[in-house]
Design an enzyme around this catalytic site. Structure first.
Site, PDB file in Angstrom:
ATOM      1  N   GLU A  46       0.847  -1.185   0.000  1.00 50.51           N
ATOM      2  CA  GLU A  46       0.000   0.000   0.000  1.00 50.51           C
ATOM      3  C   GLU A  46       0.892   1.248   0.000  1.00 50.51           C
ATOM      4  O   GLU A  46       1.938   1.279   0.646  1.00 50.51           O
ATOM      5  CB  GLU A  46      -0.874  -0.006   1.250  1.00 50.51           C
ATOM      6  CG  GLU A  46      -1.810   1.177   1.379  1.00 50.51           C
ATOM      7  CD  GLU A  46      -2.644   1.136   2.651  1.00 50.51           C
ATOM      8  OE1 GLU A  46      -3.749   1.689   2.644  1.00 50.51           O
ATOM      9  OE2 GLU A  46      -2.176   0.543   3.657  1.00 50.51           O
ATOM     10  N   LYS A 118      -9.716   1.055  -2.378  1.00 47.22           N
ATOM     11  CA  LYS A 118      -9.879   0.542  -1.020  1.00 47.22           C
ATOM     12  C   LYS A 118     -11.284   0.837  -0.492  1.00 47.22           C
ATOM     13  O   LYS A 118     -11.741   1.987  -0.490  1.00 47.22           O
ATOM     14  CB  LYS A 118      -8.818   1.181  -0.122  1.00 47.22           C
ATOM     15  CG  LYS A 118      -8.746   0.631   1.295  1.00 47.22           C
ATOM     16  CD  LYS A 118      -7.583   1.289   2.021  1.00 47.22           C
ATOM     17  CE  LYS A 118      -7.405   0.758   3.430  1.00 47.22           C
ATOM     18  NZ  LYS A 118      -6.249   1.412   4.101  1.00 47.22           N
ATOM     19  N   CYS A 159      -4.946  -3.512   3.008  1.00 48.65           N
ATOM     20  CA  CYS A 159      -4.697  -3.172   4.409  1.00 48.65           C
ATOM     21  C   CYS A 159      -5.901  -3.375   5.328  1.00 48.65           C
ATOM     22  O   CYS A 159      -6.253  -4.502   5.646  1.00 48.65           O
ATOM     23  CB  CYS A 159      -4.148  -1.743   4.493  1.00 48.65           C
ATOM     24  SG  CYS A 159      -3.277  -1.358   6.040  1.00 48.65           S
TER      25      CYS A 159
END
Length: 277
Positions: A46, A118, A159
């Site tokens: 990321e 995301k 994440c």
């Protein structure tokens, strides 16, 4: 790897700098190292293209995915090296001018074949006093993404997404057997939860989990956990970088193992609808 059921992957651990030019100079040699070791699919963390906590400095520096110099550099590398590169995420401008935390999968011709924004924003107040408000900078995505490639079927996450089992289950039900979880995990939560959450997502779905991480203390003052890791569909650790330093983890995946794990524990098929509570 020569077998049709085997895939050699490279997971890149970085300590991404606060400028794009420095970030490309940092990550490119690591990608080359992974390819030199035979990796056909290479995953970066990321924030591969820049890490900068100061929004006043970050936002003016962001560009579109297509114009970002790190993305362009990695697309060129994919062509030169003849490999697939998954940019775990690049911090970029969306078409509407808002910022996105976006994953991009690049094939060996340099084409971007899939992107994923995301879904889950890291908005937390940790017991250590550390706070984060990712939603103050980035617009969350709205769709889950599965990528069917000649190497295998990949489900994309980033994440904080790892804390949401339903997303990973949905990806597996759509055919993904390899889940990517690039991250810039905080040190307190990483020490407590990183490996156990990733192994749980692998076990629940009978999937490989590839987690490329940022590690160490960065120019912008943040600390990230590192411990880049590859996990098999039985929950076993295939390989791990047990440190914070930049580096490369190369792992060989027996892709048939996902089929065997799902046959042994058919949790994806056995789930039942229910009412309540």
């Amino acid at each position: 790897m020569s077998s049709e059921g085997a895939l050699r992957v490279g997971l890149i651990q970085t300590r991404t700098p606060a400028t794009h030019a420095a970030a490309l100079a940092h990550v490119a040699p690591l990608v080359r190292e992974a390819a030199a070791q035979g990796a056909r699919f290479i995953l970066t963390p990321e924030g591969t293209n820049v890490l900068q906590k100061d929004r006043a400095r970050l936002l003016p520096a962001l560009q579109s995915l297509e114009d970002d110099i790190v993305v362009r550099g990695l697309r060129d590398l994919a062509v030169e090296l003849g490999v697939w590169i998954d940019i775990g995420s690049a911090l970029v401008l969306r078409e509407d001018g808002k910022a996105a935390n976006r994953q991009a999968v690049i094939d060996p011709t340099g084409a971007i074949v899939a992107t994923y924004d995301k879904l889950h924003m890291f908005d937390v107040d940790l017991p250590t006093g550390e706070t984060a408000r990712e939603s103050a900078t980035y617009e969350p995505g709205e769709r889950a993404v599965v990528v069917d490639t000649p190497l295998g079927v990949f489900g994309l996450t980033i994440c904080y997404d790892m804390r949401f089992p339903a997303l990973h289950r949905a990806l597996a039900l759509k055919g993904a057997t390899i889940l990517t979880v690039p991250a810039a995990f905080t040190r307190p939560t990483g020490q407590a939860h990183w490996e156990i959450l990733l192994r749980a997502r692998a076990i629940e779905t009978g999937s490989f989990v590839l987690a490329a991480a940022q590690g160490g203390f960065h120019e912008d003052g943040r600390g990230t956990w590192g411990r880049t890791i590859a996990i098999g569909p039985w929950g076993e650790v295939i390989g791990v970088l047990d440190h914070d330093e930049p580096g490369v983890l190369v792992a060989d995946l027996d892709l048939d193992a996902a089929t065997k794990a799902r046959a042994a524990i058919p949790a994806l098929k056995n789930a039942r609808a229910f009412t309540g509570p």
